[in-house]
Design a protein around this motif. Sequence first.
Motif, PDB file in Angstrom:
ATOM      1  N   THR A   1       0.863  -1.179   0.000  1.00  0.00           N
ATOM      2  CA  THR A   1       0.000   0.000   0.000  1.00  0.00           C
ATOM      3  C   THR A   1       0.902   1.232   0.000  1.00  0.00           C
ATOM      4  O   THR A   1       1.806   1.342   0.822  1.00  0.00           O
ATOM      5  CB  THR A   1      -0.911   0.021   1.245  1.00  0.00           C
ATOM      6  N   GLY A   2       0.698   2.130  -0.922  1.00  0.00           N
ATOM      7  CA  GLY A   2       1.538   3.323  -1.013  1.00  0.00           C
ATOM      8  C   GLY A   2       2.799   3.124  -1.838  1.00  0.00           C
ATOM      9  O   GLY A   2       3.594   4.042  -2.007  1.00  0.00           O
ATOM     10  N   PHE A   3       3.022   1.911  -2.348  1.00  0.00           N
ATOM     11  CA  PHE A   3       4.175   1.626  -3.198  1.00  0.00           C
ATOM     12  C   PHE A   3       3.780   1.757  -4.666  1.00  0.00           C
ATOM     13  O   PHE A   3       2.605   1.670  -5.024  1.00  0.00           O
ATOM     14  CB  PHE A   3       4.700   0.202  -2.976  1.00  0.00           C
ATOM     15  N   GLY A   4       4.764   1.919  -5.501  1.00  0.00           N
ATOM     16  CA  GLY A   4       4.588   1.924  -6.949  1.00  0.00           C
ATOM     17  C   GLY A   4       5.934   1.671  -7.586  1.00  0.00           C
ATOM     18  O   GLY A   4       6.969   1.678  -6.915  1.00  0.00           O
ATOM     19  N   ALA A   5       5.920   1.443  -8.865  1.00  0.00           N
ATOM     20  CA  ALA A   5       7.171   1.226  -9.592  1.00  0.00           C
ATOM     21  C   ALA A   5       6.955   1.570 -11.054  1.00  0.00           C
ATOM     22  O   ALA A   5       5.845   1.462 -11.579  1.00  0.00           O
ATOM     23  CB  ALA A   5       7.646  -0.215  -9.453  1.00  0.00           C
ATOM     24  N   THR A   6       8.032   1.973 -11.681  1.00  0.00           N
ATOM     25  CA  THR A   6       8.045   2.218 -13.120  1.00  0.00           C
ATOM     26  C   THR A   6       9.155   1.372 -13.698  1.00  0.00           C
ATOM     27  O   THR A   6      10.247   1.297 -13.120  1.00  0.00           O
ATOM     28  CB  THR A   6       8.315   3.711 -13.424  1.00  0.00           C
ATOM     29  N   ALA A   7       8.870   0.742 -14.827  1.00  0.00           N
ATOM     30  CA  ALA A   7       9.888  -0.077 -15.488  1.00  0.00           C
ATOM     31  C   ALA A   7      10.071   0.399 -16.916  1.00  0.00           C
ATOM     32  O   ALA A   7       9.101   0.704 -17.612  1.00  0.00           O
ATOM     33  CB  ALA A   7       9.488  -1.544 -15.491  1.00  0.00           C
ATOM     34  N   THR A   8      11.314   0.460 -17.335  1.00  0.00           N
ATOM     35  CA  THR A   8      11.637   0.689 -18.735  1.00  0.00           C
ATOM     36  C   THR A   8      12.052  -0.653 -19.284  1.00  0.00           C
ATOM     37  O   THR A   8      12.979  -1.281 -18.771  1.00  0.00           O
ATOM     38  CB  THR A   8      12.779   1.716 -18.890  1.00  0.00           C
ATOM     39  N   VAL A   9      11.327  -1.111 -20.311  1.00  0.00           N
ATOM     40  CA  VAL A   9      11.505  -2.456 -20.859  1.00  0.00           C
ATOM     41  C   VAL A   9      11.987  -2.365 -22.295  1.00  0.00           C
ATOM     42  O   VAL A   9      11.539  -1.509 -23.062  1.00  0.00           O
ATOM     43  CB  VAL A   9      10.172  -3.235 -20.808  1.00  0.00           C
ATOM     44  N   LEU A  10      12.890  -3.259 -22.651  1.00  0.00           N
ATOM     45  CA  LEU A  10      13.357  -3.361 -24.029  1.00  0.00           C
ATOM     46  C   LEU A  10      12.408  -4.302 -24.771  1.00  0.00           C
ATOM     47  O   LEU A  10      12.400  -5.506 -24.539  1.00  0.00           O
ATOM     48  CB  LEU A  10      14.786  -3.894 -24.067  1.00  0.00           C
ATOM     49  N   ALA A  11      11.562  -3.730 -25.640  1.00  0.00           N
ATOM     50  CA  ALA A  11      10.566  -4.498 -26.380  1.00  0.00           C
ATOM     51  C   ALA A  11      11.151  -4.992 -27.697  1.00  0.00           C
ATOM     52  O   ALA A  11      12.326  -4.756 -28.008  1.00  0.00           O
ATOM     53  CB  ALA A  11       9.334  -3.635 -26.636  1.00  0.00           C
ATOM     54  N   ARG A  12      10.308  -5.666 -28.483  1.00  0.00           N
ATOM     55  CA  ARG A  12      10.726  -6.178 -29.785  1.00  0.00           C
ATOM     56  C   ARG A  12      11.292  -5.047 -30.638  1.00  0.00           C
ATOM     57  O   ARG A  12      10.797  -3.932 -30.629  1.00  0.00           O
ATOM     58  CB  ARG A  12       9.536  -6.827 -30.498  1.00  0.00           C
ATOM     59  N   GLY A  13      12.383  -5.341 -31.348  1.00  0.00           N
ATOM     60  CA  GLY A  13      13.027  -4.354 -32.207  1.00  0.00           C
ATOM     61  C   GLY A  13      13.810  -3.302 -31.441  1.00  0.00           C
ATOM     62  O   GLY A  13      14.032  -2.199 -31.928  1.00  0.00           O
ATOM     63  N   ASN A  14      14.199  -3.608 -30.206  1.00  0.00           N
ATOM     64  CA  ASN A  14      14.946  -2.691 -29.331  1.00  0.00           C
ATOM     65  C   ASN A  14      14.198  -1.401 -29.015  1.00  0.00           C
ATOM     66  O   ASN A  14      14.794  -0.381 -28.702  1.00  0.00           O
ATOM     67  CB  ASN A  14      16.329  -2.369 -29.915  1.00  0.00           C
ATOM     68  N   GLU A  15      12.875  -1.443 -29.093  1.00  0.00           N
ATOM     69  CA  GLU A  15      12.044  -0.296 -28.741  1.00  0.00           C
ATOM     70  C   GLU A  15      11.905  -0.240 -27.222  1.00  0.00           C
ATOM     71  O   GLU A  15      11.685  -1.252 -26.565  1.00  0.00           O
ATOM     72  CB  GLU A  15      10.662  -0.452 -29.378  1.00  0.00           C
TER      73      GLU A  15
END
Length: 129
Positions: free
Chosen positions: A65-79
Amino acid sequence: MRRRVLTASALTAILAPATLRAQNHGHAHSGNEVKIGRHEVELVVRGTQATLTIRDEKDQPVDTTGFGATATVLARGNERRSLEFRPAGANRLVAPVDFPVDGKFRATVALRGPAGELGTGRFAIDPAR
């Protein structure tokens, strides 16, 4: 000589389960854990959902509760794509994954707690089907 072999085997059989319990602290680890700040964070990607499970330095579940996160992910085609994790009860945060990835799921996760930024961690895992 035969007696030594039997003694070593017997000792291993007795100590192995205790060692395993001490390492796992009563729950199974997937190998997808990373230390972020004082927390042990596990990432599991199954189908179209990513789940972060958070435990403290004593290996106890953390109320998210009160936590969150952001992720930067390497998708198909290095996007590069972003995920926003939200509390999902107990010690979990979840985010929808609406894009394909090639091979491993590579993510840099920035974890936030009620008091602000807790740190970042990098994951490179095989998504579960």
